[in-house]
Design a protein around this motif. Structure first.
Motif, mmCIF file in Angstrom:
data_model
loop_
_atom_site.group_PDB
_atom_site.id
_atom_site.type_symbol
_atom_site.label_atom_id
_atom_site.label_comp_id
_atom_site.label_asym_id
_atom_site.label_seq_id
_atom_site.Cartn_x
_atom_site.Cartn_y
_atom_site.Cartn_z
ATOM 1 N N MET A 1 42.303 37.420 2.663
ATOM 2 C CA MET A 1 42.297 36.227 3.751
ATOM 3 C C MET A 1 40.853 36.379 4.142
ATOM 4 S SD MET A 1 43.567 36.132 7.709
ATOM 5 C CE MET A 1 42.081 36.996 8.168
ATOM 6 N N VAL A 2 40.335 34.845 4.060
ATOM 7 C CA VAL A 2 39.082 34.624 4.475
ATOM 8 C C VAL A 2 39.138 33.670 5.721
ATOM 9 C CG1 VAL A 2 36.809 33.762 3.663
ATOM 10 C CG2 VAL A 2 38.286 35.143 2.262
ATOM 11 N N LYS A 3 38.212 33.710 6.518
ATOM 12 C CA LYS A 3 38.301 32.676 7.676
ATOM 13 C C LYS A 3 36.620 32.378 7.945
ATOM 14 C CE LYS A 3 38.528 36.347 11.171
ATOM 15 N NZ LYS A 3 39.146 36.721 12.561
ATOM 16 N N SER A 4 36.290 31.521 8.936
ATOM 17 C CA SER A 4 34.863 31.056 9.085
ATOM 18 C C SER A 4 33.951 30.983 8.035
ATOM 19 C CB SER A 4 34.437 32.302 10.245
ATOM 20 O OG SER A 4 35.112 32.502 11.410
ATOM 21 N N TYR A 5 34.449 29.939 7.001
ATOM 22 C CA TYR A 5 33.623 29.982 5.900
ATOM 23 C C TYR A 5 33.118 28.449 5.750
ATOM 24 C CZ TYR A 5 38.048 28.229 4.003
ATOM 25 O OH TYR A 5 39.338 27.472 3.804
ATOM 26 N N LYS A 6 33.076 27.693 7.108
ATOM 27 C CA LYS A 6 32.759 26.204 6.596
ATOM 28 C C LYS A 6 31.293 26.076 5.966
ATOM 29 C CE LYS A 6 30.977 25.746 11.479
ATOM 30 N NZ LYS A 6 29.614 25.438 11.169
ATOM 31 N N ASP A 7 30.635 27.086 6.208
ATOM 32 C CA ASP A 7 29.082 26.891 5.695
ATOM 33 C C ASP A 7 29.015 27.537 4.184
ATOM 34 O OD1 ASP A 7 28.155 25.697 7.881
ATOM 35 O OD2 ASP A 7 27.520 27.405 8.938
ATOM 36 N N ASN A 8 30.019 28.114 3.657
ATOM 37 C CA ASN A 8 30.238 28.558 2.365
ATOM 38 C C ASN A 8 30.550 27.301 1.334
ATOM 39 O OD1 ASN A 8 31.301 29.526 -0.250
ATOM 40 N ND2 ASN A 8 30.988 31.365 0.452
ATOM 41 N N SER A 9 29.786 26.873 0.476
ATOM 42 C CA SER A 9 29.840 25.373 -0.190
ATOM 43 C C SER A 9 30.939 25.494 -1.191
ATOM 44 C CB SER A 9 28.576 25.015 -0.626
ATOM 45 O OG SER A 9 28.013 25.906 -1.765
ATOM 46 N N THR A 10 31.290 26.708 -1.856
ATOM 47 C CA THR A 10 32.346 27.081 -2.980
ATOM 48 C C THR A 10 33.692 27.049 -2.119
ATOM 49 O OG1 THR A 10 30.647 28.178 -4.275
ATOM 50 C CG2 THR A 10 32.936 28.579 -4.740
ATOM 51 N N LEU A 11 33.705 27.773 -0.997
ATOM 52 C CA LEU A 11 35.082 27.672 -0.529
ATOM 53 C C LEU A 11 35.328 26.599 0.208
ATOM 54 C CD1 LEU A 11 35.184 31.615 1.039
ATOM 55 C CD2 LEU A 11 36.070 30.577 -1.133
ATOM 56 N N ARG A 12 34.332 25.956 0.912
ATOM 57 C CA ARG A 12 34.643 24.595 1.397
ATOM 58 C C ARG A 12 35.034 23.505 0.585
ATOM 59 N NH1 ARG A 12 29.932 23.704 3.439
ATOM 60 N NH2 ARG A 12 29.390 21.858 2.002
#
Length: 285
Positions: A1-12
């Motif tokens: 589980m991953v959260k708080s990743y809006k600034d990670n371009s790959t996951l976004r």
């Protein structure tokens, strides 16, 4: 589980890809325009840098009369086709409930009719909402001015109006500019109007003489009758997308939507349901 990743371009990018595949929407422009803040947080199952399942947390604040309510609205619930049936949404739901349920007044979401049997498995129950509508006969011509929402100038104009607005609803969403601007800068960018005579901004849609009034922003509580009249004689029916301060003259009816059902979890909705209110349409995530 991953959260708080809006600034990670790959996951976004992967999150947006799954959102387009599932719902036909993308959050990328919203992010680039600076409106994706801390109130919206995807909780995702990630495999090999790919988002394969997601439940998003929307932190919501409302004023209900003189009381403040803090809810968690869940949205963007989706699983990549080849990963469905593996319990990923339950895994995310359990984590979100553990993190938020004790500190919030409750959780809610809107579900389409294909998954009505799904959310009761997580403890949610069906809720009721009520809206206000009426027939009208307007004699004057239109006095509304459309506000262009194609540039930051238009955005800032509306942002300032929202920030300085008095409450025009018995159940008013507060401190969530990002959610408001998600719609107004994309699929509702042609729906923002200014009524000079009332010094008020309105978010509205007109179709076949039917006015859907989503929201009104004004420094003083607005006179709804004058706001409606400003849209001119073309209008013969009005539906409010919020619970008015004064419902006199309107017909109040329970909402029966063919494609959206409200689900509630927790004890913090008693006043909302007993008073027969609705979540403002612009607060839907």
């Amino acid at each position: 589980m991953v959260k708080s990743y809006k600034d990670n371009s790959t996951l976004r990018s992967s999150f947006n890809s799954l959102a387009r595949e599932t719902f036909g929407i993308s959050f990328e422009e919203w992010y680039k325009n600076g409106f994706w803040g801390e109130m919206y947080n995807p909780y995702s199952v990630v495999r090999d840098n790919e988002v394969v399942a997601n439940v998003s947390v929307n932190k919501m604040e409302f004023e209900c009369g003189n009381k403040k309510r803090k809810y968690i609205q869940l949205g963007t619930v989706m699983t990549k086709k080849e990963y469905r049936g593996r319990g990923m949404i339950r895994f995310l739901m359990d984590e979100i409930k553990k993190e938020y349920l004790d500190s919030a007044d409750g959780m809610y979401l809107f579900a389409n009719n294909s998954v009505l049997d799904f959310y009761p498995r997580f403890g949610f129950r069906r809720g009721k909402e009520w809206n206000f509508h009426k027939k009208v006969k307007i004699t004057g011509s239109s006095r509304v001015q459309q506000i262009p929402m194609e540039s930051r100038h238009g955005w800032k104009t509306v942002e300032n109006a929202v920030i300085s607005s008095a409450n025009n609803s018995l159940f008013e969403m507060k401190n969530n500019m990002g959610l408001i601007m998600f719609g107004l800068t994309q699929f509702m960018k042609d729906n923002v109007y200014y009524i000079e005579s009332e010094d008020a901004y309105a978010v509205a849609d007109i179709e076949n003489a039917r006015l859907v009034l989503y929201a009104v922003y004004s420094e003083r509580p607005a006179d709804l009758e004058k706001i409606i009249e400003a849209f001119g004689s073309e209008i013969t029916e009005v539906v409010l997308g919020f619970t008015p301060l004064d419902g006199e003259g309107f017909t109040k009816g329970e909402i029966h939507s063919h494609d959206l059902t409200l689900f509630l979890l927790g004890q913090g909705f008693k006043e909302f349901e007993n008073a027969g209110m609705m979540f403002p349409l612009l607060s839907h995530a």
